[in-house]
Design a protein around this motif. Structure first.
Motif, mmCIF file in Angstrom:
data_model
loop_
_atom_site.group_PDB
_atom_site.id
_atom_site.type_symbol
_atom_site.label_atom_id
_atom_site.label_comp_id
_atom_site.label_asym_id
_atom_site.label_seq_id
_atom_site.Cartn_x
_atom_site.Cartn_y
_atom_site.Cartn_z
ATOM 1 N N LEU A 101 32.469 30.661 26.729
ATOM 2 C CA LEU A 101 32.015 30.450 25.348
ATOM 3 C C LEU A 101 32.947 31.058 24.303
ATOM 4 N N ALA A 102 34.096 31.565 24.747
ATOM 5 C CA ALA A 102 35.018 32.250 23.828
ATOM 6 C C ALA A 102 35.447 31.331 22.688
ATOM 7 N N LYS A 103 35.566 31.892 21.507
ATOM 8 C CA LYS A 103 35.938 31.107 20.332
ATOM 9 C C LYS A 103 37.448 31.039 20.140
ATOM 10 N N ASP A 104 38.137 32.085 20.536
ATOM 11 C CA ASP A 104 39.594 32.112 20.373
ATOM 12 C C ASP A 104 40.240 31.517 21.624
ATOM 13 N N ASP A 105 40.959 30.403 21.462
ATOM 14 C CA ASP A 105 41.531 29.698 22.615
ATOM 15 C C ASP A 105 42.576 30.529 23.344
ATOM 16 N N LYS A 106 43.409 31.247 22.608
ATOM 17 C CA LYS A 106 44.453 32.047 23.247
ATOM 18 C C LYS A 106 43.833 33.160 24.092
ATOM 19 N N ALA A 107 42.839 33.842 23.522
ATOM 20 C CA ALA A 107 42.179 34.913 24.268
ATOM 21 C C ALA A 107 41.438 34.353 25.483
ATOM 22 N N ARG A 108 40.846 33.169 25.318
ATOM 23 C CA ARG A 108 40.121 32.544 26.431
ATOM 24 C C ARG A 108 41.073 32.230 27.586
ATOM 25 N N ARG A 109 42.248 31.684 27.269
ATOM 26 C CA ARG A 109 43.229 31.366 28.318
ATOM 27 C C ARG A 109 43.699 32.638 29.032
ATOM 28 N N GLU A 110 43.946 33.684 28.264
ATOM 29 C CA GLU A 110 44.425 34.935 28.866
ATOM 30 C C GLU A 110 43.362 35.548 29.782
ATOM 31 N N MET A 111 42.105 35.526 29.342
ATOM 32 C CA MET A 111 41.038 36.104 30.160
ATOM 33 C C MET A 111 40.752 35.265 31.401
ATOM 34 N N LYS A 112 40.936 33.951 31.306
ATOM 35 C CA LYS A 112 40.773 33.107 32.490
ATOM 36 C C LYS A 112 41.799 33.471 33.555
ATOM 37 N N VAL A 113 43.019 33.651 33.123
ATOM 38 C CA VAL A 113 44.076 34.038 34.072
ATOM 39 C C VAL A 113 43.771 35.401 34.682
ATOM 40 N N LEU A 114 43.345 36.335 33.860
ATOM 41 C CA LEU A 114 43.074 37.690 34.345
ATOM 42 C C LEU A 114 41.913 37.709 35.342
ATOM 43 N N ILE A 115 40.795 37.088 34.984
ATOM 44 C CA ILE A 115 39.618 37.136 35.855
ATOM 45 C C ILE A 115 39.873 36.372 37.152
ATOM 46 N N PHE A 116 40.569 35.246 37.075
ATOM 47 C CA PHE A 116 40.880 34.520 38.307
ATOM 48 C C PHE A 116 41.791 35.347 39.206
ATOM 49 N N LYS A 117 42.719 36.061 38.612
ATOM 50 C CA LYS A 117 43.595 36.945 39.395
ATOM 51 C C LYS A 117 42.779 38.024 40.093
ATOM 52 N N LEU A 118 41.825 38.623 39.394
ATOM 53 C CA LEU A 118 40.989 39.667 39.988
ATOM 54 C C LEU A 118 40.104 39.098 41.091
ATOM 55 N N VAL A 119 39.558 37.892 40.867
ATOM 56 C CA VAL A 119 38.732 37.249 41.897
ATOM 57 C C VAL A 119 39.567 36.977 43.142
ATOM 58 N N ARG A 120 40.802 36.537 42.948
ATOM 59 C CA ARG A 120 41.679 36.237 44.090
ATOM 60 C C ARG A 120 42.057 37.505 44.839
ATOM 61 N N GLU A 121 42.348 38.583 44.118
ATOM 62 C CA GLU A 121 42.749 39.830 44.773
ATOM 63 C C GLU A 121 41.589 40.448 45.545
ATOM 64 N N GLU A 122 40.384 40.370 45.008
ATOM 65 C CA GLU A 122 39.218 40.955 45.672
ATOM 66 C C GLU A 122 38.546 39.901 46.552
ATOM 67 N N ALA A 123 39.284 39.499 47.607
ATOM 68 C CA ALA A 123 38.774 38.431 48.472
ATOM 69 C C ALA A 123 37.522 38.854 49.229
ATOM 70 N N ASP A 124 37.362 40.166 49.450
ATOM 71 C CA ASP A 124 36.215 40.641 50.224
ATOM 72 C C ASP A 124 34.934 40.721 49.389
ATOM 73 N N TYR A 125 35.080 40.615 48.070
ATOM 74 C CA TYR A 125 33.878 40.693 47.226
ATOM 75 C C TYR A 125 33.195 39.333 47.194
ATOM 76 N N ASP A 126 31.961 39.283 47.650
ATOM 77 C CA ASP A 126 31.208 38.034 47.694
ATOM 78 C C ASP A 126 30.439 37.847 46.389
ATOM 79 N N VAL A 127 30.987 36.993 45.536
ATOM 80 C CA VAL A 127 30.304 36.672 44.290
ATOM 81 C C VAL A 127 29.044 35.882 44.617
ATOM 82 N N SER A 128 27.976 36.146 43.899
ATOM 83 C CA SER A 128 26.727 35.438 44.140
ATOM 84 C C SER A 128 26.930 33.938 43.953
#
Length: 498
Positions: free
Chosen positions: A261-288
């Motif tokens: 729901l982010a309003k700023d497109d640049k910030a939204r793109r940066e946070m998508k990259v960051l969170i996806f990177k964290l999800v990929r690194e924490e492969a053992d964490y089972d997201v609901s």
């Protein structure tokens, strides 16, 4: 036992000196000797000239030219001792010293400090226990700490015993220096030093490398101090329970929702990259799974509403077409991001069926000009890539259904995808994924899809995905490879190749 072996063991503290000797109870401490001062015996010149003693060998080692790092360390030690002797470090009126403390490094370098028994005994429980057993009024003592890993740190720790404000004294020191002081303070039971080092570590930031060293050091020392627990809370939380798991899912849901729901497109793109990177690194964490699919349904609903609104406003001259295109691209990009996360967490199988069932969305998609809608086809392309790489496992009916619903749209949008998304779209990756997905179907299904593709490719060329490899494989399977279906006595099927 040979004399050389005995000498070596004496040096390392395994055999006691004829005088009283002791060592700290902690394993990290070097051997320590305590004895009453007495003049050294006169040297035996004949012995010295014929058979060198341990003292001679240590002297020779000491007289060797030190390496540049050691010279710097020796210079720092000399400066510390000079300040200590001149009273810059401590301003106590303790009278003349009654203990000569000698610290010997592993390289043989040694320094001697004139210190006070009162200070050592009051500040260090180790020295208090050992020196009280040798209480003789008016008699000076000599203490030797040998085989020190870091002579400079040992000297500095002794100097810190004279400080009235350890907290301020440690300001500006590096994390690694504080850890070294902590180890020595713990070894000689300098409780005030231990507490001050721990408080410093709790208050300062750490780099990634320092964080690993701090945690390892604290776990190794096993210090019975509440400050250790406080420090480790920076990098670890309480053991996982149902309540902590729920709280973690709530945080994750809030983060994903905030990005979508982010309003700023640049910030939204940066946070998508960051969170996806964290999800990929924490492969053992089972997201609901429920959390992720709840967001997927929300994205699909938003996409349907967006396309419905666009179909009604498309012919309105007062509407900004660029804004309409941006709105669709934003919702499609959100959907694509969720698909990437599902694939990464190996939870995408149900979404493929969900995407195949989006008949309403596919119908709305066909009514909107390609320039507005092409971002949606990236979702289909990403699903095919996942299936083609074996990262998304669904049954054949579902694989055929998703192509049946969305493949024509992918063909129509591919030219725009290629031109406008050249940086984010790997054409070969899409074509390989699509080819592999088609080849997982039955031979009859492959024929239906590839014959339609053949006509489309001849008319569109580069604006159509090139799946020639899939076409070649299907051709060999259908017309070159002949399968004998007549059963023989062995009930085996024999495959012949022309």
């Amino acid at each position: 036992m040979a004399s050389r072996e005995v000498s070596a063991m004496i040096k390392q503290g395994f055999i006691a000196d004829p005088s009283l000797s002791f060592s700290p109870s902690r394993i990290t401490s070097p051997p320590v000797k305590l004895f009453t001062a007495s003049p050294p015996p006169p040297p035996n010149e004949s012995t010295h000239s014929s058979n060198p003693t341990l003292f001679d060998m240590m002297s020779d080692e000491h007289n060797r030219e030190p390496s540049p790092p050691r010279r710097k360390s020796h210079a720092r030690v000399a400066q510390i001792l000079t300040e200590f002797k001149n009273g810059v470090v401590y301003g106590h009126s303790l009278g003349p010293s009654d203990v000569k403390l000698t610290v010997v490094g592993k390289d043989g370098y040694r320094v001697t400090m004139d210190v006070h028994r009162k200070v050592l005994s009051e500040k260090s429980r180790f020295f208090m226990e050992k020196m009280n057993s040798r209480r003789e009024k008016g008699v000076s003592h000599m203490v030797e700490i040998s085989e020190c890993d870091d002579l400079e740190i040992y000297v500095e720790t002794v100097v810190l015993m004279y400080s009235d404000d350890l907290k301020n004294k440690l300001i500006g020191e590096t994390v690694l220096k504080i850890l070294a002081l902590l180890k020595v303070s713990a070894a000689i039971m300098f409780d005030e030093g231990v507490t001050s080092c721990l408080e410093h570590l709790e208050a300062v930031p750490w780099s990634d490398d320092e964080e690993e060293i701090v945690v390892s050091c604290l776990e190794e020392l096993h210090l019975p101090n509440d400050s250790v627990t406080l420090i480790l809370q920076r990098v670890s939380s309480e053991p996982s329970t149902s309540s902590t798991r729920t709280r973690t899912d709530d945080i994750f849901l809030k983060l994903l929702t905030g990005v979508l729901l982010a309003k700023d497109d640049k910030a939204r793109r940066e946070m998508k990259v960051l969170i996806f990177k964290l999800v990929r690194e924490e492969a053992d964490y089972d997201v609901s799974k429920d959390t992720l699919y709840g967001l997927c349904h929300r994205c699909l609903t938003s996409l349907v509403l967006c396309l419905s609104e666009v179909t009604t406003q498309m012919n309105d001259p007062g509407k900004d077409r660029g804004a309409l295109m941006g709105e669709i691209a934003r919702e499609a990009d959100n959907m694509l991001w969720m698909v990437d996360i599902l694939i990464e967490k190996r939870l995408c199988d149900e979404f493929v069926k969900l995407w195949a069932d989006q008949k309403e969305l596919a119908n709305l998609h066909s009514k909107i000009p390609t320039m507005y809608r092409h971002e949606i086809s990236k979702v289909t392309a990403q699903i095919c890539i996942g299936i083609g790489k074996g990262r998304v496992l669904v049954n054949r009916e579902t694989r055929f259904a998703v192509l049946n619903t969305w493949l024509e749209a992918l063909y129509d949008d591919f030219g725009w995808m290629r031109r406008l998304s050249s940086r984010s779209l790997d054409r070969k990756l899409v074509e390989d994924g699509l080819s592999q997905t088609i080849l997982t179907l039955s031979l009859r299904q492959q024929q239906v899809i590839l014959m339609k593709w053949f006509d489309r490719f001849l008319s569109k060329g580069d604006d159509c995905p090139n799946v020639q490899r899939a076409f070649e494989v299907w051709w060999r399977r259908a017309f070159i490879r002949q399968v004998l279906t007549e059963p023989d006595g062995s009930q085996l099927q024999i495959t012949l190749y022309d």
